[in-house]
Design an enzyme around this catalytic site. Structure first.
Site, PDB file in Angstrom:
ATOM      1  N   LYS A   1      22.594 -32.684  27.243  1.00  0.00           N
ATOM      2  CA  LYS A   1      23.837 -33.451  27.235  1.00  0.00           C
ATOM      3  C   LYS A   1      24.949 -32.539  27.702  1.00  0.00           C
ATOM      4  CE  LYS A   1      22.336 -35.748  23.036  1.00  0.00           C
ATOM      5  NZ  LYS A   1      22.484 -35.761  21.578  1.00  0.00           N
TER       6      LYS A   1
ATOM      7  N   GLU B   1      18.690 -30.095  23.451  1.00  0.00           N
ATOM      8  CA  GLU B   1      18.190 -30.457  22.125  1.00  0.00           C
ATOM      9  C   GLU B   1      16.761 -31.003  22.205  1.00  0.00           C
ATOM     10  OE1 GLU B   1      22.700 -32.221  21.576  1.00  0.00           O
ATOM     11  OE2 GLU B   1      21.032 -33.403  20.792  1.00  0.00           O
TER      12      GLU B   1
ATOM     13  N   TYR C   1      22.147 -36.066  15.675  1.00  0.00           N
ATOM     14  CA  TYR C   1      22.413 -35.459  16.977  1.00  0.00           C
ATOM     15  C   TYR C   1      23.527 -36.094  17.799  1.00  0.00           C
ATOM     16  CZ  TYR C   1      18.888 -39.030  18.122  1.00  0.00           C
ATOM     17  OH  TYR C   1      18.171 -40.181  18.210  1.00  0.00           O
TER      18      TYR C   1
ATOM     19  N   CYS D   1     -38.891 -32.136  19.151  1.00  0.00           N
ATOM     20  CA  CYS D   1     -38.020 -32.738  20.166  1.00  0.00           C
ATOM     21  C   CYS D   1     -37.562 -31.649  21.126  1.00  0.00           C
ATOM     22  CB  CYS D   1     -36.825 -33.396  19.487  1.00  0.00           C
ATOM     23  SG  CYS D   1     -35.611 -34.057  20.632  1.00  0.00           S
TER      24      CYS D   1
ATOM     25  N   LYS E   1      11.263 -34.555  30.150  1.00  0.00           N
ATOM     26  CA  LYS E   1      10.022 -34.829  29.418  1.00  0.00           C
ATOM     27  C   LYS E   1       8.966 -33.751  29.646  1.00  0.00           C
ATOM     28  CE  LYS E   1      10.616 -38.870  27.425  1.00  0.00           C
ATOM     29  NZ  LYS E   1       9.619 -39.866  27.513  1.00  0.00           N
TER      30      LYS E   1
ATOM     31  N   GLU F   1       2.665 -43.170  27.475  1.00  0.00           N
ATOM     32  CA  GLU F   1       2.032 -44.271  28.210  1.00  0.00           C
ATOM     33  C   GLU F   1       3.064 -45.380  28.475  1.00  0.00           C
ATOM     34  OE1 GLU F   1      -2.422 -44.785  26.654  1.00  0.00           O
ATOM     35  OE2 GLU F   1      -0.991 -44.289  25.107  1.00  0.00           O
TER      36      GLU F   1
ATOM     37  N   ARG G   1      18.010 -49.165  15.785  1.00  0.00           N
ATOM     38  CA  ARG G   1      18.542 -49.329  17.130  1.00  0.00           C
ATOM     39  C   ARG G   1      18.447 -50.783  17.606  1.00  0.00           C
ATOM     40  NH1 ARG G   1      15.705 -46.578  22.077  1.00  0.00           N
ATOM     41  NH2 ARG G   1      16.830 -47.522  23.794  1.00  0.00           N
TER      42      ARG G   1
ATOM     43  N   CYS H   1     -31.538 -37.663  15.662  1.00  0.00           N
ATOM     44  CA  CYS H   1     -32.956 -37.772  15.982  1.00  0.00           C
ATOM     45  C   CYS H   1     -33.711 -37.390  14.707  1.00  0.00           C
ATOM     46  CB  CYS H   1     -33.279 -36.801  17.112  1.00  0.00           C
ATOM     47  SG  CYS H   1     -35.041 -36.526  17.329  1.00  0.00           S
TER      48      CYS H   1
ATOM     49  N   SER I   1      19.754 -45.790  25.877  1.00  0.00           N
ATOM     50  CA  SER I   1      18.538 -44.975  26.046  1.00  0.00           C
ATOM     51  C   SER I   1      18.864 -43.829  26.998  1.00  0.00           C
ATOM     52  CB  SER I   1      17.355 -45.784  26.547  1.00  0.00           C
ATOM     53  OG  SER I   1      17.743 -46.797  27.381  1.00  0.00           O
ATOM     54  N   LEU I   2      17.881 -43.047  27.319  1.00  0.00           N
ATOM     55  CA  LEU I   2      18.107 -41.908  28.208  1.00  0.00           C
ATOM     56  C   LEU I   2      17.245 -42.055  29.441  1.00  0.00           C
ATOM     57  CD1 LEU I   2      17.860 -39.032  25.589  1.00  0.00           C
ATOM     58  CD2 LEU I   2      19.899 -39.621  26.873  1.00  0.00           C
TER      59      LEU I   2
ATOM     60  N   CYS J   1     -34.546 -41.561  20.051  1.00  0.00           N
ATOM     61  CA  CYS J   1     -34.034 -40.345  20.683  1.00  0.00           C
ATOM     62  C   CYS J   1     -34.383 -40.355  22.177  1.00  0.00           C
ATOM     63  CB  CYS J   1     -34.630 -39.123  20.008  1.00  0.00           C
ATOM     64  SG  CYS J   1     -34.245 -37.600  20.870  1.00  0.00           S
TER      65      CYS J   1
ATOM     66  N   ASP K   1       4.182 -43.106  23.417  1.00  0.00           N
ATOM     67  CA  ASP K   1       5.442 -43.080  24.143  1.00  0.00           C
ATOM     68  C   ASP K   1       5.269 -42.765  25.616  1.00  0.00           C
ATOM     69  OD1 ASP K   1       6.957 -43.684  22.068  1.00  0.00           O
ATOM     70  OD2 ASP K   1       8.320 -41.968  22.309  1.00  0.00           O
TER      71      ASP K   1
ATOM     72  N   GLU L   1      17.647 -39.159  14.377  1.00  0.00           N
ATOM     73  CA  GLU L   1      16.248 -39.582  14.420  1.00  0.00           C
ATOM     74  C   GLU L   1      15.610 -39.531  13.039  1.00  0.00           C
ATOM     75  OE1 GLU L   1      15.815 -40.359  17.491  1.00  0.00           O
ATOM     76  OE2 GLU L   1      13.660 -40.644  17.804  1.00  0.00           O
TER      77      GLU L   1
ATOM     78  N   CYS M   1     -37.150 -37.380  22.745  1.00  0.00           N
ATOM     79  CA  CYS M   1     -38.526 -37.370  22.231  1.00  0.00           C
ATOM     80  C   CYS M   1     -38.999 -38.751  21.776  1.00  0.00           C
ATOM     81  CB  CYS M   1     -38.654 -36.379  21.083  1.00  0.00           C
ATOM     82  SG  CYS M   1     -37.767 -36.885  19.607  1.00  0.00           S
TER      83      CYS M   1
ATOM     84  N   ASP N   1      10.263 -37.173  18.523  1.00  0.00           N
ATOM     85  CA  ASP N   1       9.661 -38.467  18.786  1.00  0.00           C
ATOM     86  C   ASP N   1       9.606 -39.262  17.487  1.00  0.00           C
ATOM     87  OD1 ASP N   1       6.525 -39.411  20.347  1.00  0.00           O
ATOM     88  OD2 ASP N   1       8.461 -40.409  20.218  1.00  0.00           O
TER      89      ASP N   1
ATOM     90  N   LYS O   1      13.703 -33.106  21.871  1.00  0.00           N
ATOM     91  CA  LYS O   1      13.721 -34.553  21.622  1.00  0.00           C
ATOM     92  C   LYS O   1      12.615 -34.924  20.642  1.00  0.00           C
ATOM     93  CE  LYS O   1      13.837 -38.874  24.266  1.00  0.00           C
ATOM     94  NZ  LYS O   1      12.658 -39.565  23.783  1.00  0.00           N
TER      95      LYS O   1
HETATM   96  S1  IVH Z   1      21.200 -38.981  22.252  1.00  0.00           S
HETATM   97  C1  IVH Z   1      23.108 -41.546  24.338  1.00  0.00           C
HETATM   98  N1  IVH Z   1      19.895 -36.936  21.360  1.00  0.00           N
HETATM   99  O1  IVH Z   1      15.796 -40.483  22.485  1.00  0.00           O
HETATM  100  C2  IVH Z   1      21.807 -40.960  24.440  1.00  0.00           C
HETATM  101  N2  IVH Z   1      18.692 -38.966  21.601  1.00  0.00           N
HETATM  102  O2  IVH Z   1      15.516 -42.243  24.932  1.00  0.00           O
HETATM  103  C3  IVH Z   1      20.813 -41.376  23.424  1.00  0.00           C
HETATM  104  N3  IVH Z   1      16.356 -38.854  20.875  1.00  0.00           N
HETATM  105  O3  IVH Z   1      16.952 -43.520  21.253  1.00  0.00           O
HETATM  106  C4  IVH Z   1      20.900 -40.695  22.166  1.00  0.00           C
HETATM  107  N4  IVH Z   1      16.389 -36.739  20.265  1.00  0.00           N
HETATM  108  O4  IVH Z   1      15.673 -41.995  19.685  1.00  0.00           O
HETATM  109  C5  IVH Z   1      19.809 -38.227  21.702  1.00  0.00           C
HETATM  110  N5  IVH Z   1      18.906 -35.007  20.555  1.00  0.00           N
HETATM  111  C6  IVH Z   1      18.813 -36.294  20.883  1.00  0.00           C
HETATM  112  C7  IVH Z   1      17.621 -37.043  20.739  1.00  0.00           C
HETATM  113  C8  IVH Z   1      17.600 -38.385  21.116  1.00  0.00           C
HETATM  114  C9  IVH Z   1      15.661 -37.828  20.341  1.00  0.00           C
HETATM  115  C10 IVH Z   1      15.811 -40.203  21.115  1.00  0.00           C
HETATM  116  C11 IVH Z   1      16.598 -41.300  20.493  1.00  0.00           C
HETATM  117  C12 IVH Z   1      17.019 -42.195  21.607  1.00  0.00           C
HETATM  118  C13 IVH Z   1      16.016 -41.848  22.651  1.00  0.00           C
HETATM  119  C14 IVH Z   1      16.554 -42.097  24.029  1.00  0.00           C
END
Ligand code: IVH
Length: 676
Positions: free
Chosen positions: A285, A117, A221, A434, A309, A36, A140, A427, A83-84, A403, A34, A177, A406, A121, A119
């Site tokens: 949030k 909260e 969540y 050695c 992050k 990377e 998703r 070896c 996404s965030l 080796c 993630d 999740e 030696c 993975d 996060k």
């Molecule tokens: S809220 C509307 N809450 O993060 C905002 N997401 O990069 C998105 N994730 O796809 C959802 N923990 O897979 C929210 N407490 C949490 C979360 C969370 C992990 C993941 C989720 C989302 C990704 C967004």
């Protein structure tokens, strides 16, 4: 760089990102981690920011996720799954809050409360409940359109199938999740690269029966579409989710003020390695749902939330060379010399490559661009190499068949117990033949758990070796101190000190002595077992004559591997000579025997709670010295439960139930004819 080159780089990065997307979403086989992925995405976004002429339809700024896999029916999300955006520093958080205040046209006095909260993975999912019945579950997908994975989600215990609470909304998409616990992942290591892949792979099985085999969890969540949700705050919603039978993250908190967010972030990061699930940051949030609504979204991410992050402990650098190090057991360990790079505050210039198999599996070559990870205190290692960045004339790394020290042939042994060929190449020379092995053996000999000679460290071993002052362990006890006194950095006093430290250690226990010999597979524990078994040095030394190897197999903890290693140690002339000569200069103490006629003979003990002025380790050895045994849990085998301060009540109750004698410290000491 000119415009063309910039465009070329930009396009390459976008193509790469799309390739990763494809593997992640279509094949459930993510190629990179993630962080990377985030790094690459950020590189693209910052290029776009810097050069306005760069625009691609395929840019991550236009796409939320990727088209879902073809295997499942696609269904439109009633409310898209966003996404965030990411924050990496306090500065980023301050800007985030500023933007919010600006948007709401409030000043800095306006206090914002956040739901913080951790996060997880994993893989996000949206669960539709109508009149309390779990009706549909979607992945998703691309954020707008998900895959119908209802049947697979239904196998997850954490997902309630029916909710009877009166206050549960009549129609709602509960989102959260799906993930797998690290402890469960242990058994799946062979199949998947990380817990997240395992979760994603499991969720996308065609047959839900297969999903069931991999224990998935679900943490809720947020929500998508809703009709009848009465809560006014995210924190209240999270609490309700709990009441309704969902699992929520136990580390969720409500916090206001950036300083406090940072403090919580640091605290959670500390706990991170102890958690049974992977987290890669903390999501903040705005707690007030009304404010969330007012703030709305920018492009594909909400304005009211951000993911803070954790710093990535990975970095990219170039492999300049591959060195082969030789250990005391002859193992050849390849080490990558990399262009020095700062990873999480530490300058890294070496990374272990583990063994020959690892190099072959990852096809690691000199000149490659590699991703290096440094986690905790462990030696940095290479995660992967970028084959696309590889030069045309690059050559496969050939592991030395001889080796480097030696010249002896290097071999991979066949392990009789596991019935597999070792991953490690060694070896084949006989120990002291050695030079490298010899030096490493000496380093082991003087190390902390072995002879532990004050002021005689690894550097001195290397130094004295070079000066031909030592070659075998016994040489340490026959040093020519007049020569040392004339060496640079040495003087009368320091030589005197060294002599004193060495003399002091001439008196040594049998177990330390056995350990010091550096016999393969004989670590501290095994040395202890052997010392107890043989009791005296002469018995141990005469092992080669008596050849009572069979008998050794009766020692609990010693197996064929250890016995055959000891056998081969004594069949080597140089080793025998070392042992004999050491005998001449040392006084090797017999092991303290545990007689069978001690006061606690045939009795078993367990301690619960803290004892007064005596540690657990001490109690254990007291018991053992008196021929008793300690065991690790209350069972029918237990004779006495010793109760100290703040004991585990359950243990006492259970012991009483089994009619086991429950005693206190004074009673225990009385058994030993001691008073407290
Ligand atoms: S809220 C509307 N809450 O993060 C905002 N997401 O990069 C998105 N994730 O796809 C959802 N923990 O897979 C929210 N407490 C949490 C979360 C969370 C992990 C993941 C989720 C989302 C990704 C967004």
């Amino acid at each position: 760089m000119n415009k063309k080159e910039i465009e070329k780089e930009y396009k390459e990065k976008i193509n790469l990102l799309n390739k990763f997307n494809k593997y992640y979403y279509d094949k459930s086989k993510p190629l990179i981690s993630d962080s990377e992925y985030d790094d690459l995405k950020n590189e693209i976004l910052s290029l776009e920011k810097k050069y306005i002429f760069l625009r691609s339809k395929k840019s991550p700024s236009n796409i939320i996720g990727h088209k879902p896999s073809k295997n499942f029916k696609k269904i439109q999300h009633r409310v898209s799954m966003l996404s965030l955006s990411n924050a990496f520093s306090e500065e980023d958080l301050k800007n985030f809050e500023k933007r919010i205040l600006n948007f709401l046209s409030e000043n800095a006095e306006f206090k914002i409360s956040y739901s913080a909260e951790p996060k997880i993975d994993g893989i996000s999912a949206s669960l539709t409940y109508k009149n309390g019945i779990f009706e549909k579950g979607l992945s998703r997908g691309d954020g707008n359109e998900g895959e119908d994975i209802t049947a697979n989600l239904a196998t997850i215990k954490d997902i309630p199938k029916q909710i009877l609470n009166k206050d549960f909304p009549k129609d709602i998409d509960v989102r959260g999740e799906v993930f797998i616990q690290n402890s469960h992942f242990e058994n799946l290591k062979e199949k998947f690269a990380n817990p997240r892949n395992a979760a994603s792979g499991s969720l996308r099985q065609k047959n839900p029966e297969d999903t069931k085999k991999i224990p998935l969890n679900f943490i809720a969540y947020t929500f998508g579409f809703e009709d009848g949700l009465k809560q006014k705050k995210q924190s209240e919603y999270l609490q309700k989710l709990d009441e309704w039978g969902f699992k929520t993250n136990p580390l969720n908190k409500t916090i206001s003020g950036i300083k406090n967010l940072i403090q919580n972030y640091n605290e959670v990061e500390q706990q991170r390695s102890n958690l049974d699930f992977d987290i890669d940051g903390i999501v903040y949030k705005i707690d007030d749902l009304e404010l969330q609504k007012r703030l709305g979204n920018v492009a594909n991410a909400p304005r009211w939330a951000i993911a803070h992050k954790f710093p990535s402990n990975k970095a990219t650098s170039k492999i300049l060379d591959i060195d082969i190090q030789i250990g005391r057991t002859g193992a050849l360990t390849p080490v990558a010399k990399i262009k020095p790079i700062n990873i999480g505050g530490v300058l890294v210039s070496n990374a272990t490559l583990h063994n020959e198999d690892e190099i072959n599996r990852k096809d690691i070559r000199i000149g490659d661009t590699a991703v290096i990870e440094r986690a905790g205190d462990v030696i940095p290692h290479i995660l992967s190499v970028d084959k696309q960045k590889r030069l045309k004339n690059s050559k496969k790394f050939i592991f030395p068949k001889n080796c480097p020290s030696c010249g002896s042939e290097t071999i991979k042994e066949f392990n009789k117990v596991t019935k597999k060929v070792d991953a490690v190449r060694r070896c084949s020379s006989e120990g002291y033949y050695c030079d490298k092995i010899s030096i490493e053996k000496l380093k082991h000999f003087v190390s902390k758990e072995a002879f532990n000679i004050d002021g005689f460290g690894k550097k001195i071993v290397e130094n004295f070796w070079k000066l031909k002052l030592i070659k075998y362990p016994q040489d340490i006890f026959n040093l020519d101190f007049s020569k040392i006194e004339n060496l640079e950095g040495w003087g009368k006093l320091s030589v005197q000190n060294l002599k004193y430290s060495i003399d002091q250690k001439k008196n040594i226990s049998l177990e330390r002595f056995i350990y010091s010999l550096g016999i393969r597979h004989i670590g501290l524990e095994n040395a202890k077992l052997l010392s107890k078994h043989f009791v005296s040095f002469s018995k141990f030394k005469n092992l080669s004559k008596e050849i009572d190897y069979e008998d050794m197999l009766n020692i609990d903890g010693i197996g064929e591997t250890q016995v055959s290693s000891i056998r081969s140690f004594f069949s080597n002339k140089a080793n025998k000579k070392v042992v004999n000569e050491l005998e001449n200069v040392l006084l090797i103490k017999d092991a303290v025997q545990n007689s069978d006629d001690g006061l606690l003979n045939n009795k078993t003990f367990l301690v619960t709670g803290k004892l007064n002025g005596i540690s657990r380790a001490e109690v254990k050895s007291l018991i053992e010295e008196n021929s008793g045994k300690t065991i690790s849990s209350v069972s029918k085998k237990l004779n006495f439960l010793i109760v100290g301060e703040k004991p585990t009540k359950k243990k006492i109750d259970y012991a009483k139930q089994l009619k086991i004698k429950v005693i206190d410290q004074a009673e225990f000491l009385k058994m030993l004819n001691k008073s407290s």
